[in-house]
Design an enzyme around this catalytic site. Structure first.
Site, short mmCIF file in Angstrom:
data_model
loop_
_atom_site.label_atom_id
_atom_site.label_comp_id
_atom_site.label_asym_id
_atom_site.label_seq_id
_atom_site.Cartn_x
_atom_site.Cartn_y
_atom_site.Cartn_z
N ARG A 83 -9.22 -3.16 -27.82
CA ARG A 83 -8.40 -3.55 -28.97
C ARG A 83 -7.56 -2.41 -29.53
NH1 ARG A 83 -13.45 -4.69 -29.80
NH2 ARG A 83 -13.68 -3.26 -31.56
N THR A 107 -28.61 -4.86 -28.42
CA THR A 107 -27.30 -4.41 -28.90
C THR A 107 -26.43 -5.59 -29.32
OG1 THR A 107 -27.35 -2.42 -27.52
CG2 THR A 107 -25.20 -3.14 -28.27
N LEU A 150 -16.68 -6.01 -27.37
CA LEU A 150 -16.56 -5.26 -26.10
C LEU A 150 -15.20 -5.42 -25.45
CD1 LEU A 150 -20.07 -6.01 -24.52
CD2 LEU A 150 -19.42 -4.11 -26.00
N HIS A 205 0.83 -1.20 0.00
CA HIS A 205 0.00 0.00 0.00
C HIS A 205 0.87 1.26 0.00
CE1 HIS A 205 -3.81 -2.18 1.72
NE2 HIS A 205 -3.36 -2.70 0.58
N CYS A 217 -5.42 1.21 6.43
CA CYS A 217 -6.20 -0.01 6.69
C CYS A 217 -5.86 -0.59 8.06
CB CYS A 217 -5.97 -1.03 5.58
SG CYS A 217 -4.26 -1.60 5.43
N CYS A 240 -1.76 -1.33 7.51
CA CYS A 240 -0.85 -0.18 7.47
C CYS A 240 -0.85 0.57 8.80
CB CYS A 240 -1.24 0.76 6.34
SG CYS A 240 -0.97 0.06 4.69
N GLU A 263 1.24 3.77 2.08
CA GLU A 263 1.98 4.11 3.29
C GLU A 263 3.28 3.32 3.39
OE1 GLU A 263 -2.46 3.98 4.57
OE2 GLU A 263 -1.18 3.16 2.98
N GLU A 298 -22.70 0.67 -22.41
CA GLU A 298 -22.58 1.12 -23.79
C GLU A 298 -23.84 0.87 -24.62
OE1 GLU A 298 -19.14 0.34 -26.03
OE2 GLU A 298 -17.77 1.26 -24.61
N LEU A 307 -29.83 2.20 -21.66
CA LEU A 307 -29.36 3.51 -21.18
C LEU A 307 -30.51 4.31 -20.58
CD1 LEU A 307 -27.07 4.35 -24.21
CD2 LEU A 307 -26.27 4.06 -21.86
#
Length: 341
Positions: A206, A195, A203, A44, A71, A80, A46, A281, A287
């Site tokens: 690339r 879709t 999806l 982490h 944490c 930490c 810290e 998407e 949506l």
């Protein structure tokens, strides 16, 4: 603390589902150490900052600045808070309290019990915004939702066409590359049945270097053929449906008890799988469902100069405009949901 925030941001896209954290150690007005959480499962912020301090004897007279409460539990790494106390660091300045129930307030309690002078709430808003995905996940018990679509100048997402016809090409190369960069930054990407059937998208990431997100397909009746691109081996797939639960290879079918068009039951499944962010998407129906139920956090819309006169209407959204940016020949509009701020 601003330096801590800048350091933390370097971990974007590499530390999920952990939060981004930055840390700076100051002795007598001078920075003697700094670090950030670089990769999930690794040290982490810290600990990295402490390791960077050349003269460890100065730590007992130093102040440790950190964007998020240290944490207090054992996970991939030891707590930490324990390390800070053990080293005798007497003053700790914290940007924001950790919303994770495993940590929330417990790290601060350990520090105080260990004799640390603890200051909280320094640039708190900025620190929370940095980790808005993480905070939304723990506070709202759902992933952080990003809505994304492209539309023509006259407000259409696609032409009226059959599945055999190619989707309308709306944006240019620069916008396409940016979209793929976004995919690499989020944990999951979601589409609906229509879709998948109409566009047959893969999806994946690339056009740029980066990990492809988990692909989430909402397919209630399992209408999408298994030879569709969304089922290729380039990334994991979760199919939310009302028919079956099974897993084979990279594809997991998850049976969900749908409640009409409500999205909450679907998001609950993603929450259970610790997916903290989802970029949606499409299509237009999905949506609009997120907008109608007010289950979104930000929207990203590309607007081109093309006009087609008729077609599939793009969603209408009314919230806080963040900015308009030119991306190649297209315009990117960024919107924040004022109700989720």
């Amino acid at each position: 603390m601003r330096l801590c925030i800048n350091l933390a941001a370097k971990g974007f896209g590499h530390v999920s589902p952990n939060p981004m954290v930055g840390c700076v150690i100051v002795y007598n007005g001078k920075i003697i150490g700094e670090g950030y959480h670089k990769k999930y499962g690794q040290a982490h912020a810290e600990i990295n900052a402490i390791r960077s301090v050349k003269n460890k004897t100065l730590l007992k007279e130093s102040t440790l600045y950190v964007t998020l409460e240290p944490c207090a539990h054992y996970g991939k790494t030891p707590p930490c808070a324990d390390a800070i106390v053990k080293l005798g660091i007497k003053r700790v300045v914290i940007g924001s309290v950790d919303p994770n129930p495993q940590v929330k307030g417990k790290g601060i309690a350990k520090l105080v019990k260990g004799g640390c002078d603890v200051v909280t709430g320094v640039l708190e808003k900025e620190c929370i915004d940095l980790n808005r995905r993480f905070f939304t996940f723990h506070r709202e018990k759902r992933p952080y939702i990003i809505l994304k679509w492209a539309m023509t100048k006259d407000g259409f997402m696609d032409s009226i066409r059959s599945p055999d016809e190619k989707p309308l090409k709306i944006t240019g190369v620069a916008a396409d590359k940016l979209s793929h960069t976004w995919r690499s930054e989020e944990q999951a990407i979601m589409i609906g049945t229509n879709t998948a059937l109409m566009d047959n998208p893969s999806l994946t990431t690339r056009l740029v270097k980066g990990n492809s997100p988990v692909r989430v397909l909402i397919d209630r009746s399992l209408r999408v053929p298994l030879n569709s691109k969304v089922f290729n081996n380039f990334a994991s797939v979760i199919v939310l449906n009302e028919k079956k639960s099974s897993k084979k290879g990279n594809v997991e079918f998850v049976k969900v008890k749908f409640k009409g068009d409500e999205l909450r039951p679907l998001l609950n499944e993603l929450y259970k799988r610790n997916l903290q962010s989802v970029i949606v998407e499409g299509g237009a129906k999905l949506l609009n469902s997120f907008i109608k139920e007010d289950l979104w956090d930000e929207a990203r819309m590309f607007v081109s100069n093309k006009e087609i006169g008729r077609g599939v209407k793009a969603p209408l959204i009314n919230s806080s405009l963040l900015s308009k940016i030119k991306v190649g020949k297209d315009t990117l509009i960024l919107i924040a949901n004022r109700n989720s701020q």
